[in-house]
Structure formats: C-alpha cells, structure tokens
Scaffold this active site. Structure first.
Site, PDB file in Angstrom:
ATOM      1  N   CYS A 143      45.368   0.197  60.676  1.00  0.00           N
ATOM      2  CA  CYS A 143      46.099   1.403  61.056  1.00  0.00           C
ATOM      3  C   CYS A 143      46.435   1.401  62.541  1.00  0.00           C
ATOM      4  O   CYS A 143      45.657   0.924  63.370  1.00  0.00           O
ATOM      5  CB  CYS A 143      45.246   2.643  60.814  1.00  0.00           C
ATOM      6  SG  CYS A 143      44.496   2.740  59.194  1.00  0.00           S
ATOM      7  N   CYS A 144      47.574   1.971  62.852  1.00  0.00           N
ATOM      8  CA  CYS A 144      47.947   2.323  64.217  1.00  0.00           C
ATOM      9  C   CYS A 144      48.890   3.521  64.104  1.00  0.00           C
ATOM     10  O   CYS A 144      49.135   4.020  63.009  1.00  0.00           O
ATOM     11  CB  CYS A 144      48.569   1.143  64.965  1.00  0.00           C
ATOM     12  SG  CYS A 144      50.173   0.591  64.346  1.00  0.00           S
ATOM     13  N   TRP A 145      49.411   3.988  65.211  1.00  0.00           N
ATOM     14  CA  TRP A 145      50.217   5.209  65.211  1.00  0.00           C
ATOM     15  C   TRP A 145      51.348   5.150  64.181  1.00  0.00           C
ATOM     16  O   TRP A 145      51.501   6.050  63.365  1.00  0.00           O
ATOM     17  CB  TRP A 145      50.749   5.480  66.617  1.00  0.00           C
ATOM     18  CG  TRP A 145      51.414   6.800  66.769  1.00  0.00           C
ATOM     19  CD1 TRP A 145      52.717   7.019  67.105  1.00  0.00           C
ATOM     20  CD2 TRP A 145      50.833   8.105  66.608  1.00  0.00           C
ATOM     21  NE1 TRP A 145      52.987   8.365  67.153  1.00  0.00           N
ATOM     22  CE2 TRP A 145      51.832   9.058  66.855  1.00  0.00           C
ATOM     23  CE3 TRP A 145      49.559   8.555  66.270  1.00  0.00           C
ATOM     24  CZ2 TRP A 145      51.608  10.424  66.782  1.00  0.00           C
ATOM     25  CZ3 TRP A 145      49.336   9.913  66.201  1.00  0.00           C
ATOM     26  CH2 TRP A 145      50.360  10.833  66.458  1.00  0.00           C
TER      27      TRP A 145
ATOM     28  N   LEU B  87      49.056   6.282  61.199  1.00  0.00           N
ATOM     29  CA  LEU B  87      48.213   7.440  61.512  1.00  0.00           C
ATOM     30  C   LEU B  87      49.066   8.681  61.783  1.00  0.00           C
ATOM     31  O   LEU B  87      48.605   9.800  61.607  1.00  0.00           O
ATOM     32  CB  LEU B  87      47.334   7.131  62.729  1.00  0.00           C
ATOM     33  CG  LEU B  87      46.313   6.015  62.535  1.00  0.00           C
ATOM     34  CD1 LEU B  87      45.600   5.719  63.850  1.00  0.00           C
ATOM     35  CD2 LEU B  87      45.321   6.358  61.438  1.00  0.00           C
TER      36      LEU B  87
END
Length: 149
Positions: A63-65, A107
């Site tokens: 996950c990341c932004w 996210l």
C-alpha cells in the site's frame, strides 16, 4: 497463508490492515510503517514482494497513498505479479485471470468497507485453470526471463 504486508504510512485503512488480514485466518509478515523497518514505499513494498518471490510469504498486500508506487515497486521483483485493485471485482479478476500474487491498495481511495470487500474477493478467488490464462502467465515468465539475462 502467510501474507507479507507493506505500507509506507498509517494513513487511511493502513491501521486496520493487519487485523483485517488476520481476521481472515492469515499470518501477517509486516514491513514498512506497520513494522520497525524503513517505511519508504519503494523499499517496504519491494521487501514484501521479495518475501513472495523467495517463498517466505504466499502472497503480499502492498500500500501507498495511490497504490501506484506500491505496485510498481512490487512488480520490479522477479516472479511477482502485483495488481492495483480499487474494487472487489478487479481483485477477483486479478487473482483469476492474472494469477496475481501481490495485491496493491490505495490508502487514499480505499474505505474500510471497501477494503473488506477487496480482501474477501482476493482471498476467495483462485488462479484460473484455463489453458489460455495459463499460457498468458507462462508467457509473462518467458518475457521476464529474457529481460533478466
């Protein structure tokens, strides 16, 4: 299953990822912001993908932004097929037709109810036994092997 989990921050659904994966009966191997390791997206997501490639983990969630960097980092690891899945139908299709072994999540876009749907679909689906689908996956491995020589 052993699921390697990497996130670069604790924004959005990141704080509930471990419990959501464990609630489905899986063991979590944490990386990035959910561990004491380096949390930059490229490092932690590649580390989770390396767990899958080496057999330490059966699958990974990264996950990341936006989820984009997480999927790019994971896909740099040989043997990994990471799919950025914004919804349950995409997650099911990625598992079925692409035999994806790493789930990438944004996210920013993913709510808690949507995360539950995505994880349920991801873990419920298996790779397709269809000859055409298997041939596509085999061809990806051929391309990968040619590029790494």
């Amino acid at each position: 299953m052993r699921i390697s989990l990497a996130t670069d921050s604790l924004d959005g659904v990141a704080s509930i990822l471990v419990s959501e994966i464990e609630k489905r009966g899986h063991t979590v191997i944490p990386h990035g912001a959910v561990s004491d390791e380096r949390a930059d997206w490229a490092w932690c997501c590649a580390r989770a993908a390396e767990d899958v490639a080496s057999g330490v983990a059966d699958q990974a969630v990264v996950c990341c932004w936006t989820g984009t960097g997480a999927s790019i980092a994971a896909n740099k690891v040989r043997g990994v097929r990471a799919a950025l899945c914004p919804d349950a139908a995409t997650a099911a299709g990625a598992r079925r037709w692409n035999d994806a072994n790493v789930l990438a999540i944004s996210l920013r876009l993913t709510s808690a109810p949507l995360l539950e749907e995505i994880l349920d679909a991801w873990f419920a689906e298996a790779a397709s036994p269809d000859e055409t689908d298997l041939a596509n996956i085999a061809y990806l491995s051929e391309i990968e092997n040619e590029l790494t020589r």
